[in-house]
Design a protein around this motif. Structure first.
Motif, mmCIF file in Angstrom:
data_model
loop_
_atom_site.group_PDB
_atom_site.id
_atom_site.type_symbol
_atom_site.label_atom_id
_atom_site.label_comp_id
_atom_site.label_asym_id
_atom_site.label_seq_id
_atom_site.Cartn_x
_atom_site.Cartn_y
_atom_site.Cartn_z
ATOM 1 N N VAL A 14 -10.950 -4.549 2.096
ATOM 2 C CA VAL A 14 -11.541 -5.402 1.058
ATOM 3 C C VAL A 14 -12.234 -4.475 0.065
ATOM 4 N N GLN A 15 -11.412 -3.883 -0.808
ATOM 5 C CA GLN A 15 -11.840 -2.804 -1.688
ATOM 6 C C GLN A 15 -11.713 -3.186 -3.153
ATOM 7 N N LYS A 16 -12.531 -2.553 -3.973
ATOM 8 C CA LYS A 16 -12.567 -2.866 -5.400
ATOM 9 C C LYS A 16 -11.247 -2.572 -6.098
ATOM 10 N N GLY A 17 -10.488 -1.623 -5.587
ATOM 11 C CA GLY A 17 -9.210 -1.277 -6.201
ATOM 12 C C GLY A 17 -8.223 -2.424 -6.246
ATOM 13 N N PHE A 18 -8.406 -3.412 -5.373
ATOM 14 C CA PHE A 18 -7.507 -4.567 -5.378
ATOM 15 C C PHE A 18 -7.840 -5.556 -6.489
ATOM 16 N N GLU A 19 -8.883 -5.276 -7.263
ATOM 17 C CA GLU A 19 -9.199 -6.094 -8.429
ATOM 18 C C GLU A 19 -8.464 -5.578 -9.667
ATOM 19 N N SER A 20 -7.739 -4.472 -9.528
ATOM 20 C CA SER A 20 -7.016 -3.859 -10.635
ATOM 21 C C SER A 20 -5.789 -4.689 -11.025
ATOM 22 N N GLU A 21 -5.461 -4.685 -12.321
ATOM 23 C CA GLU A 21 -4.249 -5.365 -12.807
ATOM 24 C C GLU A 21 -2.985 -4.702 -12.262
ATOM 25 N N PHE A 22 -3.121 -3.527 -11.698
ATOM 26 C CA PHE A 22 -2.001 -2.790 -11.097
ATOM 27 C C PHE A 22 -1.195 -3.666 -10.139
ATOM 28 N N TRP A 23 -1.877 -4.535 -9.410
ATOM 29 C CA TRP A 23 -1.238 -5.297 -8.340
ATOM 30 C C TRP A 23 -0.563 -6.563 -8.822
ATOM 31 N N GLY A 24 -0.954 -7.059 -9.985
ATOM 32 C CA GLY A 24 -0.356 -8.294 -10.483
ATOM 33 C C GLY A 24 -1.091 -9.534 -10.005
ATOM 34 N N ARG A 25 -0.359 -10.639 -9.986
ATOM 35 C CA ARG A 25 -0.945 -11.942 -9.673
ATOM 36 C C ARG A 25 -1.203 -12.092 -8.178
ATOM 37 N N ARG A 26 -2.383 -12.594 -7.842
ATOM 38 C CA ARG A 26 -2.756 -12.807 -6.445
ATOM 39 C C ARG A 26 -2.822 -14.298 -6.124
ATOM 40 N N PRO A 48 -18.780 -7.654 17.512
ATOM 41 C CA PRO A 48 -18.420 -6.415 16.818
ATOM 42 C C PRO A 48 -17.606 -6.651 15.551
ATOM 43 N N VAL A 49 -17.914 -5.849 14.535
ATOM 44 C CA VAL A 49 -17.192 -5.898 13.269
ATOM 45 C C VAL A 49 -16.626 -4.518 12.966
ATOM 46 N N VAL A 50 -15.339 -4.500 12.609
ATOM 47 C CA VAL A 50 -14.668 -3.267 12.217
ATOM 48 C C VAL A 50 -14.347 -3.359 10.734
ATOM 49 N N PHE A 51 -14.856 -2.426 9.954
ATOM 50 C CA PHE A 51 -14.554 -2.358 8.534
ATOM 51 C C PHE A 51 -13.491 -1.274 8.335
ATOM 52 N N VAL A 52 -12.376 -1.662 7.730
ATOM 53 C CA VAL A 52 -11.254 -0.745 7.529
ATOM 54 C C VAL A 52 -11.132 -0.448 6.039
ATOM 55 N N ARG A 53 -11.015 0.846 5.708
ATOM 56 C CA ARG A 53 -10.875 1.264 4.309
ATOM 57 C C ARG A 53 -9.590 2.065 4.139
ATOM 58 N N HIS A 54 -8.810 1.694 3.122
ATOM 59 C CA HIS A 54 -7.581 2.431 2.833
ATOM 60 C C HIS A 54 -7.888 3.572 1.876
ATOM 61 N N ASP A 55 -7.660 4.791 2.331
ATOM 62 C CA ASP A 55 -7.821 5.990 1.510
ATOM 63 C C ASP A 55 -6.430 6.451 1.090
ATOM 64 N N SER A 56 -5.983 6.005 -0.075
ATOM 65 C CA SER A 56 -4.617 6.288 -0.508
ATOM 66 C C SER A 56 -4.393 7.786 -0.727
ATOM 67 N N VAL A 57 -3.218 8.254 -0.323
ATOM 68 C CA VAL A 57 -2.843 9.655 -0.544
ATOM 69 C C VAL A 57 -2.051 9.811 -1.835
ATOM 70 N N HIS A 58 -1.860 8.720 -2.566
ATOM 71 C CA HIS A 58 -1.075 8.747 -3.799
ATOM 72 C C HIS A 58 -1.997 8.905 -5.004
ATOM 73 N N GLU A 59 -1.802 9.984 -5.729
ATOM 74 C CA GLU A 59 -2.636 10.258 -6.898
ATOM 75 C C GLU A 59 -2.490 9.140 -7.914
ATOM 76 N N GLY A 60 -3.615 8.670 -8.419
ATOM 77 C CA GLY A 60 -3.603 7.598 -9.399
ATOM 78 C C GLY A 60 -3.652 6.206 -8.806
ATOM 79 N N SER A 61 -3.606 6.117 -7.490
ATOM 80 C CA SER A 61 -3.703 4.808 -6.843
ATOM 81 C C SER A 61 -5.067 4.191 -7.097
ATOM 82 N N PRO A 62 -5.134 2.868 -7.256
ATOM 83 C CA PRO A 62 -6.440 2.210 -7.387
ATOM 84 C C PRO A 62 -7.320 2.382 -6.142
#
Length: 196
Positions: A14-26, A48-62
């Motif tokens: 649940v990351q801010k990068g998913f608010e980017s127009e890059f992804w299109g319509r949600r 227990p709560v597990v917070f998962v963060r995606h650390d993209s290896v692709h340069e320029g990824s949101p």
């Protein structure tokens, strides 16, 4: 529906990068509100709560580390560390939270956790992959479909699927295939004895 006293809530990407127009319509504009309600319920009951963060290896990824998009959305970040139960941060660069650091399966098994609730972003990508792996690893998996969202997607042969179509396909595959039980946020909250 019974929610185990030590069931883990796995909050995926649940990351801010998913608010980017890059992804299109949600789809599902209410997803964040339901994710927040579930985090609050888990923290209030000491689960227990597990917070998962995606650390993209692709340069320029949101979602590239070191960018604003890599950060959790504010409502998630504000809740981190707010419960009395165990909490874990998992970072990953692939779809499944089970291929991240630290090892989620090892952590869950060490804590005697046999039930997981998967929420977050995206329904048919990291959520579905995490749920499938959890099912294969023997966990009882709950998948509250209204506590997640995805985006329209283009595929092979000129095929395009809307976010709603992808959500339905994921739900049918997971539930019909026995990987997970597809439910609602309300189902889970009632099972966790946090609503009447």
């Amino acid at each position: 529906m019974e929610i185990n006293e030590n069931a883990a809530l796995v909050v995926v990407d649940v990351q801010k990068g998913f608010e980017s127009e890059f992804w299109g319509r949600r789809n599902n504009p209410g997803a964040e509100q339901n994710v927040a309600a579930l985090i609050d319920a888990w923290q209030a009951t000491g689960r227990p709560v597990v917070f998962v963060r995606h650390d993209s290896v692709h340069e320029g990824s949101p979602l590239e580390p070191g960018t604003g998009g890599n950060a959790f959305k504010d409502f998630v970040e504000e809740r981190r560390g707010g419960g009395s139960g165990p909490e874990l941060l998992v970072t990953k660069s692939v779809n499944s939270a089970f291929y991240g650091e630290p090892d989620l399966d090892v952590w869950l098994k060490a804590a005697g956790i046999g039930q997981v609730v998967v929420v977050g972003i995206q329904t048919n990508m990291c959520n579905e992959t995490t749920a499938r792996m959890a099912g294969n690893l023997g966990y009882d998996v709950l998948f509250p479909l209204d506590a997640m969202h995805t985006f329209d997607l283009s595929g092979p042969f000129g095929w395009v699927q809307t976010a709603e179509e992808l959500t339905r396909a994921t739900a049918v595959s997971l539930h019909g295939g026995g990987f997970a039980r597809v439910v609602t946020t309300e189902d889970v909250l009632k099972g966790a004895a946090v609503v009447g």
